[in-house]
Design an enzyme around this catalytic site. Structure first.
Site, PDB file in Angstrom:
ATOM      1  N   ASP A  17      -0.917   6.412  -2.368  1.00  0.00           N
ATOM      2  CA  ASP A  17      -2.109   6.670  -3.180  1.00  0.00           C
ATOM      3  C   ASP A  17      -2.072   8.040  -3.837  1.00  0.00           C
ATOM      4  OD1 ASP A  17      -3.184   4.199  -2.487  1.00  0.00           O
ATOM      5  OD2 ASP A  17      -4.186   4.987  -0.722  1.00  0.00           O
ATOM      6  N   ARG A  97     -11.152  13.219   9.483  1.00  0.00           N
ATOM      7  CA  ARG A  97     -11.752  13.346   8.154  1.00  0.00           C
ATOM      8  C   ARG A  97     -12.755  14.496   8.006  1.00  0.00           C
ATOM      9  NH1 ARG A  97      -7.446  11.303   7.145  1.00  0.00           N
ATOM     10  NH2 ARG A  97      -7.264   9.158   6.390  1.00  0.00           N
ATOM     11  N   ASP A 126     -13.232   5.792   4.701  1.00  0.00           N
ATOM     12  CA  ASP A 126     -12.886   7.197   4.504  1.00  0.00           C
ATOM     13  C   ASP A 126     -13.562   7.823   3.292  1.00  0.00           C
ATOM     14  OD1 ASP A 126     -11.398   7.576   6.764  1.00  0.00           O
ATOM     15  OD2 ASP A 126      -9.463   7.185   5.821  1.00  0.00           O
ATOM     16  N   SER A 178      -0.541  -0.063   5.089  1.00  0.00           N
ATOM     17  CA  SER A 178      -1.406   1.099   4.915  1.00  0.00           C
ATOM     18  C   SER A 178      -1.502   1.782   6.276  1.00  0.00           C
ATOM     19  CB  SER A 178      -2.800   0.669   4.434  1.00  0.00           C
ATOM     20  OG  SER A 178      -3.653   1.781   4.349  1.00  0.00           O
TER      21      SER A 178
END
Length: 408
Positions: A17, A97, A126, A178
Site C-alpha cells: 500500500d 496504532r 486501522d 495482507s
C-alpha cells in the site's frame, strides 16, 4: 480536484500500500514534499532497505521512530493488566496504532506539514485508529486516505500500479497476504483465508513467521517461569528484564512450541466480519500466566467486575479509542486491582498448549488451611446459618407459591 498540500507526512511501512502511495501523492496532489515515517514497533527486518526505497519512489526523507518500548510499556502492559481480549484476539495491530499515530502528529507539527497520509483501506479498523489519534492531538490537521480516493480497487491493481511505476515489491500475486507485524504479533489476511471453509495451511513454507505450527513443535515440553510485580511482567526464568525483552524471550519459547496461533472470524468496527490467522506466541503466554496469578491474588468481587470490564476495555482498544477518557478511567481501576498481583507463575509449553504448572505469591489469598479436606479450624456448622440466610428469598418465594406465606 484534490486539496493542495505542500508537505505531507506519510505513515510508511514499505509494504504494498504505502509503496505506491508516494508516487500517487506526487501525481495527484501537485507534487508535494513527502516525508515518510516508519514506526519501529518491533517488526524487525521489515525495516531493512526502507530508506533507499522511500527516497527512490519520491520521499524527501525517511524518519524511523523507535516506538517499541513505548508500545510495550504504555499500551501492552495496561491492556495485559486489564486482561483485554477482543473476541479471543490479543489486539496486536490495535496496540501499535495509537503510538504510531501520536508520533506521526508530533513529526508533522515539527516539520510544518499540513497533512498526514495513511495507507489503511476503507474497509478496515486501522483507518479509525489512526484518524482518531490524529484528531485527538491535531484536530485541524489534514488527513489523506488514498484508499478512499483513488480508482484502485484490489491488491492486484496495486501490483499493476507498482509494476507500471517500477516500484520493487517483496511479494508476488500468489503470496500477497495482507500482513501486519510488530513485536507482539503477526496477522495474516486475504487470499485463501477469505473463505472460512478453507483450512489455513500452517505448515506452508513462509506462512508462519514467528514460530512453527503445533504439528512441528518438539515432542518434549518446555517449562518457563514468569515473575510479575503489580501485574507487570519483570523476569523470565529468574532473569530480570524490561517488558519488551520479556516479550522477545517468550516469543522465542512460544514460537518454538507452536504457541499462540489462532484462526478467527472477527467483527470489524466498520460492520463486516473478517477472517484472520494471528500469531501471538509471547503474548499468549503472558495473558495465560497473568490470569493464573490473578486467581490467587484478587478477591472474588473485584476479579469478576474486572473480567466484565475487560470486554469494554478491549472494545475501546479495538475501536481506536485508546486516548479516550473512558479508557484512561478503566486503566485507573485496573491499576488499583493490580496492587497485589505480584508473584511467580510456572507454565508448561507443549505443542500449542499452555499448561499451568504452579504459582506462588507473597500476597496470595489462597489458604490451604481453609481449603483442605483434612481437619482444620474451619467450623462447617457455620455454613448452615449462611445457607438459611442466603436462601431466604427462595424460601419466601416457595411459601408464597404454596399459599403458606403470612398464614397465622
Amino acid at each position: 480536484m484534490a486539496k493542495e498540500y505542500k508537505k505531507i507526512v506519510l505513515a510508511y511501512s514499505g509494504g504494498l500500500d504505502t509503496s505506491i502511495i508516494i508516487p500517487w501523492l506526487k501525481e495527484n496532489y501537485n507534487n508535494p514534499e513527502i516525508i515518510a515515517v516508519s514506526g519501529d514497533v518491533g517488526q524487525g527486518t521489515e525495516l531493512d532497505g526502507l530508506e533507499e526505497k522511500a527516497l527512490k519512489t519520491g520521499a524527501s526523507k525517511l524518519i524511523v521512530a523507535d516506538l517499541t518500548d513505548e508500545m510495550c510499556d504504555d499500551v501492552i502492559v495496561p491492556a495485559l493488566k486489564a486482561g483485554a481480549k477482543y473476541e479471543s484476539y490479543l489486539l496486536g495491530t490495535a496496540f501499535a496504532r495509537p503510538i504510531i499515530a501520536k508520533r506521526l502528529v508530533e513529526i508533522a507539527l515539527e516539520e510544518g506539514a499540513d497533512a498526514i497520509c495513511h495507507g489503511c483501506t476503507g474497509k478496515g479498523n486501522d483507518q479509525v485508529r489512526f484518524e482518531l489519534a490524529i484528531k485527538r492531538f491535531a484536530p485541524q490537521m489534514g488527513i489523506i486516505a488514498p484508499w478512499r480516493e483513488w480508482e484502485i480497487r484490489s491488491r492486484d491493481e496495486e501490483i499493476d500500479y507498482a509494476e507500471a511505476h517500477h516500484i520493487p515489491l517483496k511479494i508476488t500475486r500468489e503470496t500477497s497476504y495482507s500482513k501486519d507485524k510488530n513485536l507482539w504479533h503477526l496477522s495474516h489476511e486475504g487470499l485463501d483465508l477469505e473463505d472460512p471453509a478453507n483450512e489455513p495451511d500452517l505448515d506452508k513454507e513462509g506462512f508462519l513467521e514467528m514460530g512453527v505450527s503445533p504439528f512441528r513443535a518438539p515432542d518434549k515440553p518446555v517449562y518457563v517461569r514468569i515473575d510479575f510485580e503489580k501485574g507487570v511482567p519483570v523476569a523470565v526464568d529468574g532473569e530480570k528484564m524490561k517488558v519488551s525483552d520479556v516479550i522477545r524471550k517468550l516469543n522465542q519459547l512460544g514460537g518454538e512450541n507452536g504457541i499462540g496461533i489462532i484462526d478467527i472470524v472477527e467483527n470489524r468496527l466498520v460492520g463486516m466480519k473478517d477472517r484472520g490467522v494471528y500469531e501471538t506466541p509471547g503474548g499468549a503466554i503472558l495473558y495465560a500466566a497473568h490470569e493464573q496469578l490473578e486467581m490467587i491474588c484478587i478477591d472474588k468481587d473485584t476479579l469478576h467486575e474486572k473480567q466484565k470490564l475487560a470486554v469494554d476495555f478491549a472494545d475501546l482498544v479495538y475501536n481506536g479509542k485508546w486516548f479516550s477518557p473512558l479508557r484512561e478511567a478503566l486503566s485507573a481501576f485496573v491499576d488499583k486491582t493490580q496492587e497485589f498481583v505480584t508473584g511467580t507463575v510456572k507454565m508448561k509449553l507443549y505443542k500449542g498448549n499452555i499448561i499451568p504448572a504452579g504459582m506462588t505469591s507473597p500476597y496470595s489469598l489462597y489458604s490451604e488451611e481453609l481449603a483442605t479436606f483434612d481437619a482444620s479450624d474451619y467450623d462447617q456448622k457455620d455454613s448452615k446459618g449462611f445457607i438459611n440466610l442466603w436462601g431466604l428469598p427462595d424460601t419466601v418465594q416457595a411459601l408464597r407459591e404454596q399459599g403458606k406465606l403470612n398464614k397465622k
